[in-house]
Structures are given as C-alpha cells and as structure tokens.
Design a protein around this motif. Structure first.
Motif, short mmCIF file in Angstrom:
data_model
loop_
_atom_site.label_atom_id
_atom_site.label_comp_id
_atom_site.label_asym_id
_atom_site.label_seq_id
_atom_site.Cartn_x
_atom_site.Cartn_y
_atom_site.Cartn_z
N LYS A 163 0.83 -1.20 0.00
CA LYS A 163 0.00 0.00 0.00
C LYS A 163 0.88 1.26 0.00
O LYS A 163 2.05 1.22 0.35
CB LYS A 163 -0.92 0.01 1.23
N ASN A 164 0.28 2.39 -0.39
CA ASN A 164 1.02 3.66 -0.38
C ASN A 164 1.62 3.94 0.99
O ASN A 164 2.74 4.42 1.11
CB ASN A 164 0.10 4.82 -0.76
N LEU A 165 0.82 3.70 2.03
CA LEU A 165 1.31 3.79 3.41
C LEU A 165 1.36 2.35 3.93
O LEU A 165 0.38 1.84 4.47
CB LEU A 165 0.39 4.66 4.27
N GLY A 166 2.50 1.71 3.74
CA GLY A 166 2.61 0.29 4.07
C GLY A 166 3.58 0.03 5.21
O GLY A 166 4.58 0.74 5.37
N ALA A 167 3.29 -0.99 5.99
CA ALA A 167 4.18 -1.40 7.09
C ALA A 167 5.23 -2.37 6.55
O ALA A 167 5.34 -2.57 5.34
CB ALA A 167 3.34 -2.04 8.19
N PHE A 168 6.00 -2.97 7.44
CA PHE A 168 6.96 -4.01 7.06
C PHE A 168 6.35 -5.40 7.26
O PHE A 168 7.06 -6.40 7.35
CB PHE A 168 8.25 -3.88 7.89
N GLY A 169 5.04 -5.44 7.35
CA GLY A 169 4.27 -6.66 7.51
C GLY A 169 2.81 -6.27 7.45
O GLY A 169 2.47 -5.20 6.93
N ASP A 170 1.93 -7.09 7.97
CA ASP A 170 0.50 -6.79 7.93
C ASP A 170 0.12 -5.74 8.96
O ASP A 170 0.77 -5.59 9.99
CB ASP A 170 -0.32 -8.06 8.18
N GLY A 171 -0.96 -5.05 8.68
CA GLY A 171 -1.50 -4.05 9.60
C GLY A 171 -2.76 -3.44 9.03
O GLY A 171 -2.99 -3.47 7.82
N GLY A 172 -3.59 -2.90 9.90
CA GLY A 172 -4.83 -2.25 9.45
C GLY A 172 -5.35 -1.31 10.50
O GLY A 172 -4.82 -1.24 11.62
N ALA A 173 -6.38 -0.55 10.15
CA ALA A 173 -6.98 0.37 11.11
C ALA A 173 -8.43 0.66 10.76
O ALA A 173 -8.84 0.54 9.60
CB ALA A 173 -6.20 1.69 11.17
N ILE A 174 -9.19 1.03 11.78
CA ILE A 174 -10.58 1.47 11.64
C ILE A 174 -10.65 2.89 12.17
O ILE A 174 -10.05 3.18 13.22
CB ILE A 174 -11.54 0.57 12.45
N ILE A 227 2.28 11.37 -1.69
CA ILE A 227 1.08 11.74 -2.47
C ILE A 227 1.44 12.74 -3.56
O ILE A 227 0.98 12.63 -4.71
CB ILE A 227 0.00 12.34 -1.53
N LYS A 228 2.25 13.71 -3.22
CA LYS A 228 2.67 14.74 -4.17
C LYS A 228 3.40 14.12 -5.36
O LYS A 228 3.14 14.47 -6.52
CB LYS A 228 3.56 15.76 -3.46
N LYS A 229 4.31 13.19 -5.08
CA LYS A 229 5.08 12.53 -6.15
C LYS A 229 4.18 11.68 -7.04
O LYS A 229 4.29 11.71 -8.27
CB LYS A 229 6.18 11.68 -5.53
N ARG A 230 3.27 10.94 -6.42
CA ARG A 230 2.37 10.09 -7.21
C ARG A 230 1.46 10.93 -8.11
O ARG A 230 1.17 10.54 -9.24
CB ARG A 230 1.54 9.19 -6.28
N ASN A 231 1.03 12.08 -7.63
CA ASN A 231 0.21 12.97 -8.44
C ASN A 231 1.01 13.57 -9.60
O ASN A 231 0.49 13.73 -10.71
CB ASN A 231 -0.40 14.08 -7.58
N LEU A 232 2.26 13.88 -9.34
CA LEU A 232 3.14 14.39 -10.38
C LEU A 232 3.28 13.38 -11.52
O LEU A 232 3.16 13.72 -12.70
CB LEU A 232 4.52 14.72 -9.78
N LEU A 233 3.50 12.13 -11.16
CA LEU A 233 3.66 11.07 -12.15
C LEU A 233 2.35 10.77 -12.88
O LEU A 233 2.34 10.54 -14.09
CB LEU A 233 4.21 9.81 -11.49
N SER A 320 4.74 4.81 -8.58
CA SER A 320 5.13 4.82 -7.16
C SER A 320 6.02 6.02 -6.93
O SER A 320 6.53 6.62 -7.89
CB SER A 320 5.87 3.54 -6.77
N GLU A 321 6.21 6.36 -5.68
CA GLU A 321 7.08 7.49 -5.35
C GLU A 321 8.54 7.20 -5.71
O GLU A 321 9.37 8.12 -5.77
CB GLU A 321 6.97 7.84 -3.86
N GLU A 322 8.86 5.93 -6.00
CA GLU A 322 10.22 5.57 -6.35
C GLU A 322 10.48 5.65 -7.86
O GLU A 322 11.63 5.55 -8.30
CB GLU A 322 10.53 4.16 -5.84
N HIS A 323 9.43 5.82 -8.65
CA HIS A 323 9.61 6.00 -10.10
C HIS A 323 10.04 7.43 -10.40
O HIS A 323 9.66 8.36 -9.69
CB HIS A 323 8.32 5.68 -10.86
N SER A 324 10.78 7.59 -11.48
CA SER A 324 11.19 8.93 -11.92
C SER A 324 10.26 9.41 -13.03
O SER A 324 9.56 8.62 -13.67
CB SER A 324 12.62 8.89 -12.44
N GLN A 325 10.27 10.72 -13.26
CA GLN A 325 9.48 11.28 -14.35
C GLN A 325 9.95 10.71 -15.69
O GLN A 325 9.13 10.45 -16.58
CB GLN A 325 9.62 12.80 -14.37
N LYS A 326 11.24 10.49 -15.80
CA LYS A 326 11.81 9.93 -17.03
C LYS A 326 11.25 8.54 -17.32
O LYS A 326 10.92 8.20 -18.46
CB LYS A 326 13.34 9.88 -16.89
#
Length: 341
Positions: A163-174, A227-233, A320-326
C-alpha cells in the motif's frame, strides 16, 4: 532498537501514539489499529450489530476482503455495479439494489479514487443504512479537503506493505467519530475486552504490533511527499495518454485529492499491450482479473453491465514514489508507439 530493548512488542504507548497520529491525519476522532485490512473490515461490519438476514451492498470490482467481511459476519451479500469513470460504486445501480433489507453499504475507494460519498449519503438519507468506507487503497484521498473514511459511520484501512502507506508486515486500522462504535471495535479486536479479564462478548485477537506501528508512524511523517510525487507522475500519464482514442483513463473531479495507489487504463487490446510493454522491460499488473460475482461461492450478481468482462480490459501501469518522471515518460512513449506504429 528501543522496542527490542524494552521488549514492548504488543500494545502500549507506541501503538496508541500511531493511532493518535493516524486519527489526526485522517481527521477522525478515533482510530483503532488492528492486525490487517481484512480484520478492519470484518470488525467494522461486526461492530454495527445488524439484524440477522440483513443485506449489505458491495461493489463487484474490489479485493475479496470487502465481500468476505459480509459473508463471514453472517449477512447477505449483494453486489452492485461500478461506474466506468473511476471504477467506484455506480449510484444508478445502487438505487435499484436498495430495499427494506438493506442495512449497510460498503463503498470502496478503489485504486485511491474517491467514491461519490456526497451522492451516496443523499441516497441513504432517512433510510437508516450504515456506511462503511473501504479505504484500503486510499490513504490521503480526499473529497473537498475531507479525508475518505470520515463520511460514513466507519472507515477501514490496510497497511499491507504494497500500500502507499505500508508497514513491514501486515496491519490495518478502523476510524470513526462514534464513541460507541470505537469502544465496540476496541473490544472486538481484543477478545471482547477493553482490559484483561473484562470480556463482554466473543471477539477476536487482532492487534497491530509495536514494530509495525513504529514503522508506520515514521512513514506517516513524510507521507504528504508520497502523495505529491504520485500525483506528479499521474499527471504525466494524463498528459501523454489522453489523446489515444483506444484508451480510457479515469475521469478526475476537480475538488478531489487522489492518492493514485494504482494508475489503471482500460482498452480492448489489453493483453497485446501488456505483452508489448513486457518486451520493453515494463512490468504491469491487473487489478482485478475477474469480478467477485464470477467466483462460484459468492452470489451471482445480475445485470452488472459496466463490470462485465472488465477484468479482461483493465491494466495497472507502474506508479510509485520511487519511479522517476523519465521512467513514466518512457512508459508513455512505449504505449504511444504501440498504438501509432
């Protein structure tokens, strides 16, 4: 290191601190962390205490957890069609599905695209229908600056590593603004108890461990940049691909904020394009290859026109935020060459 030194692996200040920070991020009064996103949905449905025989409406194009939450709580699952503008709940079909047995609806903010919550709430007004928002893919998604998950009675999130906001394992919230629901969910996740040996009903064991809570709290500090980076891409994709007639992109609503968990395109030549991109060292995915009503053990939703054969047309492009515009421009140029060669 501090967690390991103190041997504080379950509960305590680290978890409650993340819950507080996540509540602030979403803009909800209460946040209840749980073991995973599926548990979040199942506990959310269970916390409403609906009558036996109640129907809960779910969009047909979503991850199976949304449907499982209904079935595993013993309620009747009803599938609703999706709209093709952003793959969220089709309100036109929803109106046809609502009847006196309808007690809850679970809109899914799929791919980080917000469902029409304002339209949905108008439909549910004065009908005593509960709303559980499935925000598993929508961390940071907003409607008129209000975070999804805060429009209905409850909102559920997943912190699965992908997920965009992901842990190093499982997790969730209500998340919820209701104190009554908050306390019910707290008990539900901990064997029906708020404290040790305080069991009011048969609950379950679903806890976010301290290491995951710490990881998420640190990630949350910089999440606005994600979020900003993903919107840019995503904007590069829109700019480069919008003129291809054979390709359908999602329609963006001006006052909404999108988190772009996935960037999904729709076309008839999906398989050919996917193979072509693979030859050009571009990996893509399909979310999802079939609709839930196609599974034999779930209800066979009828007259779901928009979602019919959708699983054979949709394709998720890299984002993803790890991708470049190129890299995103390269992918876009490859797609254009596929259509214009």
């Amino acid at each position: 290191n501090n967690i390991i030194k103190k041997s504080q692996f379950v509960g305590g200040e680290i978890v409650s601190n993340f819950e507080k920070k996540f509540s602030q991020f979403v803009g909800a009064k209460y946040s209840i962390s749980v073991g995973n996103g599926t548990d979040a949905l199942e506990i959310a449905v269970g916390s409403l205490g609906l009558k036996k025989g109640s129907e809960i409406i779910v969009p047909v194009n979503t991850w199976i957890s949304t449907a499982e939450a209904v079935v595993n709580n013993g309620y009747n699952l009803v599938f609703c069609d999706i709209n093709l503008d952003n793959y969220s709940l089709c309100l036109k079909d929803l109106r046809k599905k609502i009847n006196f047995k309808t007690k809850a609806i679970i809109p899914v903010h799929l791919y980080g695209n917000p469902s029409d919550m304002l339209g949905l709430k108008k439909i549910c007004k004065n009908k005593n229908i509960k709303i559980i928002e499935d925000c598993a893919q929508a961390h940071g998604t907003k409607i008129n600056k209000k975070h999804v998950g805060t429009f209905g009675d409850l909102g559920t999130f997943s912190f699965f590593p992908g997920k965009n906001l992901g842990a190093f394992g499982d997790g969730g919230a209500i998340v919820t603004n209701s104190k009554k629901i908050y306390e019910k969910c707290l008990r539900y996740r901990n064997h029906g108890a708020l404290k040790k040996y305080d069991h009011n009903f048969s609950g379950r064991n679903s806890r976010l461990d301290c290491i995951q809570a710490a990881v998420l709290e640190i990630k949350l500090r910089n999440y606005k940049k994600v979020i900003k980076k993903r919107n840019l891409l995503a904007n590069i994709y829109f700019k480069e691909l919008s003129k291809i007639k054979e390709l359908d992109l999602i329609k963006i609503t001006k006052n909404n904020t999108y988190s772009f968990h996935q960037f999904v395109i729709r076309l008839n030549k999906r398989d050919k394009l996917q193979k072509f991109l693979k030859k050009n060292n571009i990996d893509t995915m399909i979310h999802y290859p079939y609709m839930l009503n196609e599974l034999k053990f779930l209800p066979n939703g009828k007259n779901l026109k928009n979602s019919r054969r959708l699983g054979k047309k949709i394709l998720s492009l890299p984002i993803s935020e790890e991708h470049s515009q190129k890299e995103i421009k390269y992918i876009s140029n490859c797609i254009k060459s596929f259509f214009y060669k």
